[in-house]
Design a protein around this motif. Structure first.
Motif, short mmCIF file in Angstrom:
data_model
loop_
_atom_site.label_atom_id
_atom_site.label_comp_id
_atom_site.label_asym_id
_atom_site.label_seq_id
_atom_site.Cartn_x
_atom_site.Cartn_y
_atom_site.Cartn_z
N LEU A 21 9.55 8.47 10.05
CA LEU A 21 9.66 7.87 8.72
C LEU A 21 9.03 6.48 8.67
CD1 LEU A 21 10.83 8.15 5.85
CD2 LEU A 21 12.91 7.06 6.72
N VAL A 22 9.27 5.67 9.68
CA VAL A 22 8.68 4.33 9.73
C VAL A 22 7.16 4.41 9.82
CG1 VAL A 22 8.47 2.26 11.17
CG2 VAL A 22 10.72 3.20 10.66
N LEU A 23 6.64 5.31 10.63
CA LEU A 23 5.19 5.47 10.75
C LEU A 23 4.57 5.94 9.43
CD1 LEU A 23 4.80 7.00 14.32
CD2 LEU A 23 4.19 4.70 13.56
N LEU A 24 5.21 6.84 8.74
CA LEU A 24 4.69 7.30 7.45
C LEU A 24 4.67 6.18 6.42
CD1 LEU A 24 6.31 10.86 7.18
CD2 LEU A 24 3.90 10.31 7.52
N VAL A 25 5.71 5.36 6.42
CA VAL A 25 5.76 4.23 5.49
C VAL A 25 4.65 3.24 5.81
CG1 VAL A 25 7.14 2.24 4.78
CG2 VAL A 25 8.20 4.50 4.94
N LYS A 26 4.43 2.96 7.10
CA LYS A 26 3.36 2.04 7.50
C LYS A 26 1.99 2.56 7.10
CE LYS A 26 5.48 -0.37 11.37
NZ LYS A 26 5.33 -0.75 12.78
N VAL A 27 1.75 3.85 7.32
CA VAL A 27 0.46 4.44 6.94
C VAL A 27 0.27 4.35 5.43
CG1 VAL A 27 -0.80 6.63 6.81
CG2 VAL A 27 0.25 5.92 8.95
N ALA A 28 1.33 4.59 4.67
CA ALA A 28 1.23 4.51 3.21
C ALA A 28 0.92 3.09 2.77
CB ALA A 28 2.53 4.99 2.58
N ILE A 29 1.55 2.10 3.37
CA ILE A 29 1.30 0.70 3.00
C ILE A 29 -0.13 0.31 3.37
CG2 ILE A 29 1.91 -1.68 3.57
CD1 ILE A 29 4.83 -0.72 3.78
N LEU A 30 -0.57 0.68 4.57
CA LEU A 30 -1.94 0.35 4.99
C LEU A 30 -2.97 1.02 4.09
CD1 LEU A 30 -1.63 0.44 8.86
CD2 LEU A 30 -2.01 -1.56 7.42
N THR A 31 -2.72 2.25 3.67
CA THR A 31 -3.64 2.95 2.78
C THR A 31 -3.72 2.25 1.43
OG1 THR A 31 -3.14 5.03 3.88
CG2 THR A 31 -4.14 5.18 1.71
N LEU A 32 -2.58 1.83 0.91
CA LEU A 32 -2.57 1.11 -0.37
C LEU A 32 -3.32 -0.21 -0.26
CD1 LEU A 32 1.09 1.75 -1.57
CD2 LEU A 32 -1.01 2.68 -2.56
N LEU A 33 -3.10 -0.94 0.82
CA LEU A 33 -3.80 -2.21 1.01
C LEU A 33 -5.30 -2.00 1.15
CD1 LEU A 33 -1.38 -4.07 3.44
CD2 LEU A 33 -1.93 -4.70 1.09
N TRP A 34 -5.71 -0.98 1.88
CA TRP A 34 -7.13 -0.71 2.06
C TRP A 34 -7.77 -0.37 0.71
CZ3 TRP A 34 -10.32 3.56 1.42
CH2 TRP A 34 -11.60 3.41 1.92
N ASN A 35 -7.10 0.50 -0.06
CA ASN A 35 -7.64 0.87 -1.37
C ASN A 35 -7.71 -0.32 -2.31
OD1 ASN A 35 -8.26 3.59 -1.01
ND2 ASN A 35 -6.15 4.20 -1.35
N ALA A 36 -6.75 -1.22 -2.21
CA ALA A 36 -6.72 -2.37 -3.11
C ALA A 36 -7.78 -3.42 -2.76
CB ALA A 36 -5.33 -3.01 -3.08
N PHE A 37 -8.06 -3.61 -1.48
CA PHE A 37 -8.91 -4.74 -1.09
C PHE A 37 -10.22 -4.38 -0.41
CE2 PHE A 37 -4.55 -6.43 -1.09
CZ PHE A 37 -4.70 -7.39 -2.08
N PHE A 38 -10.32 -3.25 0.26
CA PHE A 38 -11.48 -2.99 1.10
C PHE A 38 -12.27 -1.73 0.77
CE2 PHE A 38 -8.40 -5.30 3.76
CZ PHE A 38 -9.14 -6.45 3.96
N SER A 39 -11.85 -0.94 -0.16
CA SER A 39 -12.49 0.35 -0.37
C SER A 39 -13.88 0.23 -0.98
CB SER A 39 -11.62 1.24 -1.24
OG SER A 39 -11.46 0.66 -2.52
N LYS A 40 -14.11 -0.74 -1.84
CA LYS A 40 -15.43 -0.91 -2.45
C LYS A 40 -15.62 -2.37 -2.83
CE LYS A 40 -13.14 1.07 -6.34
NZ LYS A 40 -12.79 2.36 -6.78
N PRO A 41 -16.87 -2.84 -2.89
CA PRO A 41 -17.10 -4.23 -3.28
C PRO A 41 -16.72 -4.44 -4.74
CG PRO A 41 -19.17 -3.07 -3.02
CD PRO A 41 -18.09 -2.13 -2.56
#
Length: 93
Positions: A21-41
């Protein structure tokens, strides 16, 4: 009689389930952060030519020397050689 077992809460998950459960939550948070800040210029014109980026990142000069002109080192060497020649000429007369 010694009682060593502590009573467990009824809602507590097994260790493997907590870790999952902790690993799934971490992956979800990292995915959201990546999409918000690093996915495209932010704009399309912010892209740089690959050659210039490689040259800047892989150059052997540090940031203090990057402001010098490309021929500055050879110009400084020539100046020093000329000064030495002048000193030798003045000393021999």
């Amino acid at each position: 009689m010694l009682v060593t077992d502590k009573p467990r809460a009824a809602w507590r998950l097994p260790l493997w389930a907590e870790i999952t459960l902790v690993l799934l939550v971490k992956v979800a948070i990292l995915t959201l952060l990546w999409n918000a800040f690093f996915s495209k210029p932010q704009t399309k014109h912010m892209r740089l030519p690959t050659e210039k980026v490689e040259q800047q990142l892989l150059s052997k000069t540090d940031s203090n020397n990057s402001k010098e002109l490309p021929g500055a080192a050879t110009q400084n060497k020539d100046k020093l050689e000329n000064q030495l020649e002048l000193k030798e000429e003045n000393g021999s007369h």
